[in-house]
Design an enzyme around this catalytic site. Structure first.
Site, PDB file in Angstrom:
ATOM      1  N   GLU A 219      -4.705   7.071   3.184  1.00  0.00           N
ATOM      2  CA  GLU A 219      -4.470   7.818   1.956  1.00  0.00           C
ATOM      3  C   GLU A 219      -4.604   6.889   0.749  1.00  0.00           C
ATOM      4  O   GLU A 219      -4.199   5.735   0.795  1.00  0.00           O
ATOM      5  CB  GLU A 219      -3.089   8.474   2.001  1.00  0.00           C
ATOM      6  CG  GLU A 219      -3.129   9.691   2.911  1.00  0.00           C
ATOM      7  CD  GLU A 219      -1.790  10.335   3.169  1.00  0.00           C
ATOM      8  OE1 GLU A 219      -1.741  11.562   3.211  1.00  0.00           O
ATOM      9  OE2 GLU A 219      -0.791   9.617   3.330  1.00  0.00           O
TER      10      GLU A 219
ATOM     11  N   CYS B 185      -3.986   3.673  -6.299  1.00  0.00           N
ATOM     12  CA  CYS B 185      -3.052   3.048  -5.370  1.00  0.00           C
ATOM     13  C   CYS B 185      -3.775   2.981  -4.025  1.00  0.00           C
ATOM     14  O   CYS B 185      -4.030   4.017  -3.409  1.00  0.00           O
ATOM     15  CB  CYS B 185      -1.791   3.913  -5.304  1.00  0.00           C
ATOM     16  SG  CYS B 185      -0.597   3.348  -4.094  1.00  0.00           S
TER      17      CYS B 185
ATOM     18  N   CYS C 125       1.140   0.299   9.430  1.00  0.00           N
ATOM     19  CA  CYS C 125       1.748  -0.948   8.955  1.00  0.00           C
ATOM     20  C   CYS C 125       2.690  -1.481  10.024  1.00  0.00           C
ATOM     21  O   CYS C 125       3.471  -0.725  10.595  1.00  0.00           O
ATOM     22  CB  CYS C 125       2.527  -0.700   7.660  1.00  0.00           C
ATOM     23  SG  CYS C 125       3.281  -2.211   7.015  1.00  0.00           S
TER      24      CYS C 125
ATOM     25  N   CYS D 133       9.513  -0.892   7.772  1.00  0.00           N
ATOM     26  CA  CYS D 133      10.680  -0.666   6.912  1.00  0.00           C
ATOM     27  C   CYS D 133      11.228   0.729   7.222  1.00  0.00           C
ATOM     28  O   CYS D 133      10.461   1.675   7.401  1.00  0.00           O
ATOM     29  CB  CYS D 133      10.283  -0.762   5.440  1.00  0.00           C
ATOM     30  SG  CYS D 133       9.531  -2.344   5.011  1.00  0.00           S
TER      31      CYS D 133
ATOM     32  N   CYS E  17      10.239   4.016   5.058  1.00  0.00           N
ATOM     33  CA  CYS E  17       8.830   4.239   4.694  1.00  0.00           C
ATOM     34  C   CYS E  17       8.083   5.045   5.748  1.00  0.00           C
ATOM     35  O   CYS E  17       8.163   4.745   6.936  1.00  0.00           O
ATOM     36  CB  CYS E  17       8.160   2.881   4.489  1.00  0.00           C
ATOM     37  SG  CYS E  17       6.381   2.960   4.253  1.00  0.00           S
TER      38      CYS E  17
ATOM     39  N   CYS F  78       5.765   6.972  -3.691  1.00  0.00           N
ATOM     40  CA  CYS F  78       5.972   5.736  -2.941  1.00  0.00           C
ATOM     41  C   CYS F  78       6.610   6.004  -1.593  1.00  0.00           C
ATOM     42  O   CYS F  78       7.615   6.696  -1.509  1.00  0.00           O
ATOM     43  CB  CYS F  78       6.907   4.801  -3.687  1.00  0.00           C
ATOM     44  SG  CYS F  78       6.260   4.252  -5.223  1.00  0.00           S
TER      45      CYS F  78
END
Ligand code: SAH
Ligand code: SF4
Length: 344
Positions: free
Chosen positions: A91, A106, A113, A117, A120, A332
């Site tokens: 994305e 962005c 990933c 975290c 997220c 975010c």
């Protein structure tokens, strides 16, 4: 199999021009059609002769990525789900700010990933692979081709940890800088705090902005939300940041995630002020955005204001990040790159 022009450099275009018995000037023209005018096809490169375009199109194509889905938020933010030829998707988000002429892309640096975290959506999906430099720049080209607008700022704040794919990210940064003509200062790399790579950025005297996702000033709390704290703890991180500022002369951006009753308290604000007191930095507070499966809550507006006030009292410049595109899960931490969420 046709080769892709997007992501190539001026010297590559010169080789192509030579192969087709054309001058260096043709190479510059192709370059500008790709990066500055962002055409979708060779046919649109109208200052090249028809014969040359046809010969070029026999072996090359502008791009092989596809827009799988495009969503436009009420606030004008656009989220693209981009598919690479191997079927993997990422994305990419385009943000416009009403009072400015800036268009900020962005971009994602990895598919998934590995940092995991807890707050997220990207981390929750695990890690698939790194993106190549051309796959990273294709995200911005896709935006430019689709909107017919020129991106002015790039933030590495999409999916992935850019410092775990540093060589490719630096190469992409160089393309943004040289080929898209986006100034180094208009590019930001955000990291969860990978110390050896922060040291490397200090050594190369990075002129773009480094943003650090601090999110908690105490090791015990940070460990709960960011497992990376076990490997690269706050005290060592602090030394790396001080060294970075000294070597680059650049101010760091500290990102701080405000989670209700966990990281948004007055006590945490005081500890954060203390942790940052001798560091040349600006602070960007990010109110938590809800993501699927995470057990956290948004902070109250009053807590955000109090937190901001305490940090300002410590002499720092503090901003609160505007929530962009949350109605389309483009804010975010909400990027998952999953196709399963698609409705069409
Ligand atoms: N991997 C990099 C950059 C991508 S994330 C990094 O972690 O820094 C960009 C920012 O969004 C980071 O500060 C990240 O911690 C934050 N973020 C992640 N999930 C979030 C959520 N649910 N709400 C608000 N911000 C979030
Ligand atoms: Fe990865 Fe950044 Fe998400 Fe952490 S916040 S899981 S480092 S993308």
């Amino acid at each position: 199999m046709k080769k892709v022009l997007s992501g190539l450099r001026q010297e590559d275009f010169e080789v192509i021009a030579q192969e087709l018995n054309a001058s260096k000037f043709r190479a510059r023209q192709i370059h500008n059609w790709i990066y500055l005018k962002s055409v979708s096809s060779i046919e649109e490169m109208t200052d090249l002769s028809k014969d040359f375009r046809e010969r070029l199109a026999q072996h090359y194509t502008v791009s092989k990525v596809k827009i799988k889905r495009k969503q436009v938020s009420k606030d004008g933010t656009i989220k693209y789900l981009i598919e690479y030829p191997d079927g993997n998707c990422v994305e990419t988000v385009l943000m416009r700010f009403d009072n400015r002429a800036n268009l900020t892309a962005c971009v994602s640096s990895q598919i998934g990933c590995p940092v995991n975290c807890q707050f997220c959506a990207t981390g929750a999906g695990g890690f698939i692979r790194n993106l190549t430099p051309s796959e990273i720049v294709e995200q911005v080209l896709t935006i430019q081709r689709d909107t017919k607008l020129k991106v002015t700022n790039v933030v590495f704040m999409g999916q992935g940890e850019p410092l775990l794919n540093l060589n490719n990210v630096l190469e992409a940064l160089d393309i943004f800088n040289t080929d898209f003509q986006i100034g180094a200062r208009r590019i930001t790399i955000s990291t969860s705090g990978i110390i050896p790579q922060i040291n490397k950025l200090a050594d190369i005297e990075l002129q773009s902005t480094l943003a650090l996702s601090l999110h908690a000033p105490l090791s015990e709390i940070r460990k709960q939300i960011m497992p990376i704290e076990n490997k690269y703890p706050l005290d060592k991180l602090k030394s790396a940041l001080l060294d970075y500022v000294e070597k680059t002369g650049r101010r760091i951006t500290i990102e701080y995630l405000l989670i209700k009753d966990l990281t948004d308290t007055i006590e945490m604000a005081k500890h954060t002020a203390n942790y940052l007191k001798d560091l040349k930095c600006n602070i960007n507070l990010i109110p938590y955005n809800s993501v699927e499966h995470a057990k956290y809550q948004k902070p109250l507006k009053t807590s955000v204001m109090k937190f901001k006030y305490i940090l300002e009292q410590s002499g720092k410049k503090v901003t609160v990040r505007l929530e962009r595109g949350s109605d389309i899960d483009a804010a975010c931490g909400q990027l998952s790159g999953k196709i399963k969420n698609q409705v069409n």
